[in-house]
Design an enzyme around this catalytic site. Structure first.
Site, PDB file in Angstrom:
ATOM      1  N   ASP A   1       0.930  -1.281   0.018  1.00 32.55           N
ATOM      2  CA  ASP A   1       0.158  -0.011   0.091  1.00 32.55           C
ATOM      3  C   ASP A   1       0.983   1.345  -0.110  1.00 32.55           C
ATOM      4  O   ASP A   1       0.531   2.136  -0.716  1.00 32.55           O
ATOM      5  CB  ASP A   1      -0.929   0.194   1.295  1.00 32.55           C
ATOM      6  CG  ASP A   1      -2.007  -0.953   1.052  1.00 32.55           C
ATOM      7  OD1 ASP A   1      -2.152  -1.441  -0.048  1.00 32.55           O
ATOM      8  OD2 ASP A   1      -2.570  -1.334   2.313  1.00 32.55           O
TER       9      ASP A   1
HETATM   10  P1  NAP Z   1       0.598  -3.877   2.915  1.00 36.66           P
HETATM   11  O1  NAP Z   1       0.054  -3.097   1.979  1.00 36.66           O
HETATM   12  O2  NAP Z   1      -0.098  -4.726   4.083  1.00 36.66           O
HETATM   13  O3  NAP Z   1       1.468  -5.157   2.152  1.00 36.66           O
HETATM   14  C1  NAP Z   1       2.338  -5.944   2.829  1.00 36.66           C
HETATM   15  C2  NAP Z   1       2.795  -7.167   1.686  1.00 36.66           C
HETATM   16  O4  NAP Z   1       3.685  -7.966   2.210  1.00 36.66           O
HETATM   17  C3  NAP Z   1       1.567  -7.873   1.056  1.00 36.66           C
HETATM   18  O5  NAP Z   1       1.064  -7.590  -0.177  1.00 36.66           O
HETATM   19  C4  NAP Z   1       2.126  -9.074   1.054  1.00 36.66           C
HETATM   20  O6  NAP Z   1       2.059  -9.802  -0.415  1.00 36.66           O
HETATM   21  C5  NAP Z   1       3.699  -8.968   1.595  1.00 36.66           C
HETATM   22  N1  NAP Z   1       4.222 -10.155   2.528  1.00 36.66           N
HETATM   23  C6  NAP Z   1       3.435 -10.829   3.238  1.00 36.66           C
HETATM   24  N2  NAP Z   1       4.301 -11.698   3.878  1.00 36.66           N
HETATM   25  C7  NAP Z   1       5.393 -11.674   3.035  1.00 36.66           C
HETATM   26  C8  NAP Z   1       6.492 -12.525   3.394  1.00 36.66           C
HETATM   27  N3  NAP Z   1       6.839 -13.343   4.292  1.00 36.66           N
HETATM   28  N4  NAP Z   1       7.647 -12.225   2.385  1.00 36.66           N
HETATM   29  C9  NAP Z   1       7.543 -11.247   1.223  1.00 36.66           C
HETATM   30  N5  NAP Z   1       6.359 -10.411   1.449  1.00 36.66           N
HETATM   31  C10 NAP Z   1       5.389 -10.795   2.237  1.00 36.66           C
HETATM   32  O7  NAP Z   1       1.892  -3.184   3.770  1.00 36.66           O
HETATM   33  P2  NAP Z   1       2.450  -1.885   3.728  1.00 36.66           P
HETATM   34  O8  NAP Z   1       3.093  -1.436   2.480  1.00 36.66           O
HETATM   35  O9  NAP Z   1       3.328  -1.828   4.915  1.00 36.66           O
HETATM   36  O10 NAP Z   1       1.285  -0.995   4.428  1.00 36.66           O
HETATM   37  C11 NAP Z   1       0.784  -0.947   5.582  1.00 36.66           C
HETATM   38  C12 NAP Z   1      -0.954  -1.081   5.459  1.00 36.66           C
HETATM   39  O11 NAP Z   1      -1.214  -1.636   6.682  1.00 36.66           O
HETATM   40  C13 NAP Z   1      -1.368   0.314   5.168  1.00 36.66           C
HETATM   41  O12 NAP Z   1      -2.504   0.103   4.383  1.00 36.66           O
HETATM   42  C14 NAP Z   1      -1.982   0.758   6.349  1.00 36.66           C
HETATM   43  O13 NAP Z   1      -2.847   1.820   6.722  1.00 36.66           O
HETATM   44  C15 NAP Z   1      -2.262  -0.618   7.155  1.00 36.66           C
HETATM   45  N6  NAP Z   1      -2.177  -0.681   8.735  1.00 36.66           N
HETATM   46  C16 NAP Z   1      -1.163   0.192   9.305  1.00 36.66           C
HETATM   47  C17 NAP Z   1      -0.865   0.299  10.692  1.00 36.66           C
HETATM   48  C18 NAP Z   1       0.255   0.932  11.428  1.00 36.66           C
HETATM   49  O14 NAP Z   1       0.039   1.140  12.380  1.00 36.66           O
HETATM   50  N7  NAP Z   1       1.428   1.224  10.775  1.00 36.66           N
HETATM   51  C19 NAP Z   1      -1.989  -0.584  11.510  1.00 36.66           C
HETATM   52  C20 NAP Z   1      -2.993  -1.370  10.998  1.00 36.66           C
HETATM   53  C21 NAP Z   1      -3.004  -1.295   9.357  1.00 36.66           C
HETATM   54  P3  NAP Z   1       1.998 -11.356  -0.668  1.00 36.66           P
HETATM   55  O15 NAP Z   1       0.966 -11.998   0.165  1.00 36.66           O
HETATM   56  O16 NAP Z   1       2.176 -11.365  -1.903  1.00 36.66           O
HETATM   57  O17 NAP Z   1       3.453 -11.831  -0.025  1.00 36.66           O
END
Ligand code: NAP
Length: 483
Positions: A407
């Site tokens: 994201d």
């Molecule tokens: P993300 O959008 O959740 O994407 C994480 C990616 O990691 C996934 O697409 C997944 O793809 C990949 N992944 C998972 N396990 C993996 C592994 N073992 N090896 C390689 N890749 C792996 O994460 P982000 O870009 O960090 O964004 C964070 C999101 O979480 C935002 O939407 C944010 O609003 C939300 N959020 C944040 C918080 C906070 O406080 N930081 C709290 C709650 C929600 P695959 O499945 O294809 O591997």
């Protein structure tokens, strides 16, 4: 004399709490901050335990043992990736505890169900004052916010855990219903504050019930992408409830600790809202964001082609780069790749490559998630750059290494008005000469939004667990790959 010493201990605790927050304002001093906070809490608890109003330790020890047992068992087996759920759970219990303390105090002062009021000898510091308007107001806020925090946090836990849909649940007239319930509760509280001794007791319980209901109603319309803000907001409510408890119990340390917790949680919510480019009102009433996606993004429903690269291809690009920016995301936490990332960076730096880390405020699943992981792996703090500091650098960078982020590197957030994360500031990774994305599949990230980045001509997808891929990449870069 004893009271003076206890108050002195509370003063020391308060100072330690403030120093704790100060320490937490930077990852470098974070651990020391946590230690100071723990020390402050230990001193406050010990000072409270020697108060003369305590007439027996049996129940206290039983609660301490049971709580420690459950807390240790949960934390010992908890992976870092489940931290937000754990925090939501803690807030739920914090809220429940304050609500129950409030109900007990009300019972002491008003005598519920016709019960006789508990005498001074049994009642601790509270029975010395009657149910005046100030105490009633404090008790009202305490049980209302405590109940709201309890159910709100349970709902947040359910959404994060996937037990409840992460998609916003909305219906017509929802905002009016929430606003009506909120102001109805305030009216109930107002009446009880005006007539603390004679107001019907059902009003008090209706206020608790309304708090419980509002906790559910407030979190239902919030989409998964906005959960970070909600969690910190609930943290703030739990702190304010504790602060109100302090007023009801006439406990200065609770007032101070609760106010610090409430205000820091509130500031954090504002910072998270800013990081996601949301207004507070938008988060609470906006109903946007969707649940964690699993479907491969196909856009028009057909499979799309993308550049799938091997570890060797990616290593060749990295080795030929003068500048590399690493963008870690939730996937780095899942695969615990932070140590491998540091080793790869060291291998690149040995070749003369400049390596920087771009840290998005909402990357991962909790505020500061990436900072904590990289600090654990001893990545120097001055190599970490915030969004504002680094976003212009991508256009003049040779290669970007996206480690399990999705994201936070989604260009759709800038252009696609239908995207659940539209408006959230994201890294301009697509402007770099080459982008290497490490993830296991073409699945979406937390918000469920498709990511056009994966299909761009300058993007190489290296599919697999991030840690395994990075170990192999480091091996190649160091020249151990047989080339
Ligand atoms: P993300 O959008 O959740 O994407 C994480 C990616 O990691 C996934 O697409 C997944 O793809 C990949 N992944 C998972 N396990 C993996 C592994 N073992 N090896 C390689 N890749 C792996 O994460 P982000 O870009 O960090 O964004 C964070 C999101 O979480 C935002 O939407 C944010 O609003 C939300 N959020 C944040 C918080 C906070 O406080 N930081 C709290 C709650 C929600 P695959 O499945 O294809 O591997």
């Amino acid at each position: 004399m004893q009271d003076t010493l206890i108050n002195l201990a509370y003063l020391v605790s308060s100072v330690l709490f403030i120093l704790c927050l100060r320490g937490l304002s930077s990852p470098e001093n974070g651990r020391r901050g946590i230690f100071l906070g723990e020390l402050g809490m230990l001193i406050a608890v010990l000072a409270t335990l020697v108060r003369k109003e305590i007439i027996g330790y049996e129940w206290i020890v039983a609660g301490l043992l049971l709580g420690s047992l459950i807390g240790t068992a949960i934390s010992a087996n908890l992976p870092m990736t489940k931290m937000p759920e754990r925090i939501a759970f803690s807030h739920a219990f914090g809220g429940l505890a304050t609500a129950l303390v409030g109900i007990t105090e009300y019972h002491k002062l008003r005598g519920l169900f016709g019960a006789v009021q508990v005498g001074v000898a049994h009642a601790g510091p509270v029975a010395e004052h009657e149910l005046n308007r100030l105490t009633m107001g404090a008790l009202g806020f305490e049980v209302f916010l405590g109940s709201l925090t309890f159910t709100g946090s349970i709902m947040a836990f359910g959404k994060l855990q996937g037990l409840i849909t992460g998609a916003p649940v909305t219906w017509k007239g929802q905002n009016m219903m929430n606003i009506g319930a909120f102001f109805g509760t305030i009216a109930l509280l107002g009446y009880q504050v005006a007539f603390p001794d004679t107001a019907p007791q059902w009003m008090f319980f209706l206020m608790c019930a309304s708090g419980l209901l509002l906790g559910v109603l407030a979190v239902l319309p919030i989409g998964g992408a906005d959960m970070p803000v909600v969690i910190s907001l609930l943290n703030s409510y739990a702190g304010l409830a504790a602060c109100a408890t302090g007023f009801a119990l006439k406990s200065n340390i609770l007032i101070i600790a609760g106010a610090l917790d409430g205000s820091s949680g509130f500031l954090l919510s504002m910072m998270m809202s800013k990081a996601m480019n949301r207004s507070f009102a938008n988060v609470i009433f906006g109903a946007f964001g969707t649940g964690e996606g699993t479907a491969a993004p196909t856009g028009d429903g057909k499979a799309r082609s993308f550049n799938e690269a091997t570890v060797e291809d990616a290593a060749a690009v990295l080795s030929a780069s003068q500048s590399v920016i690493v963008v870690p995301g939730y996937g780095m936490a899942v695969s615990q790749a932070q140590h491998a990332v540091r080793d790869l960076a060291a291998a690149l730096e040995k070749r003369g490559t400049e390596v920087k880390y771009a840290i998005h405020p909402v990357a991962g699943r909790m505020p500061g998630h990436m900072n904590v992981l990289l600090a654990e792996a001893n990545v120097p703090y001055d190599a970490l750059y915030d969004l504002d500091m680094i976003n212009d650098d991508f256009a003049r960078t040779d290669a970007v290494l996206v480690v399990g982020a999705n994201d936070v590197v989604n260009p759709g957030a800038k252009t696609d008005t239908a995207s659940p994360i539209y408006g959230m500031p994201v890294f301009n990774v697509e402007l770099a000469r080459s982008v290497i994305v490490l993830k296991r599949s073409m699945n979406t990230g937390f918000s469920g939004a498709d990511n056009e980045l994966f299909f761009l001509p300058n993007t190489m997808m290296v599919l697999g667990d991030a840690k395994k891929t990075i170990l192999a990449l480091a091996n190649e870069v160091k020249g151990g790959g047989g080339h």
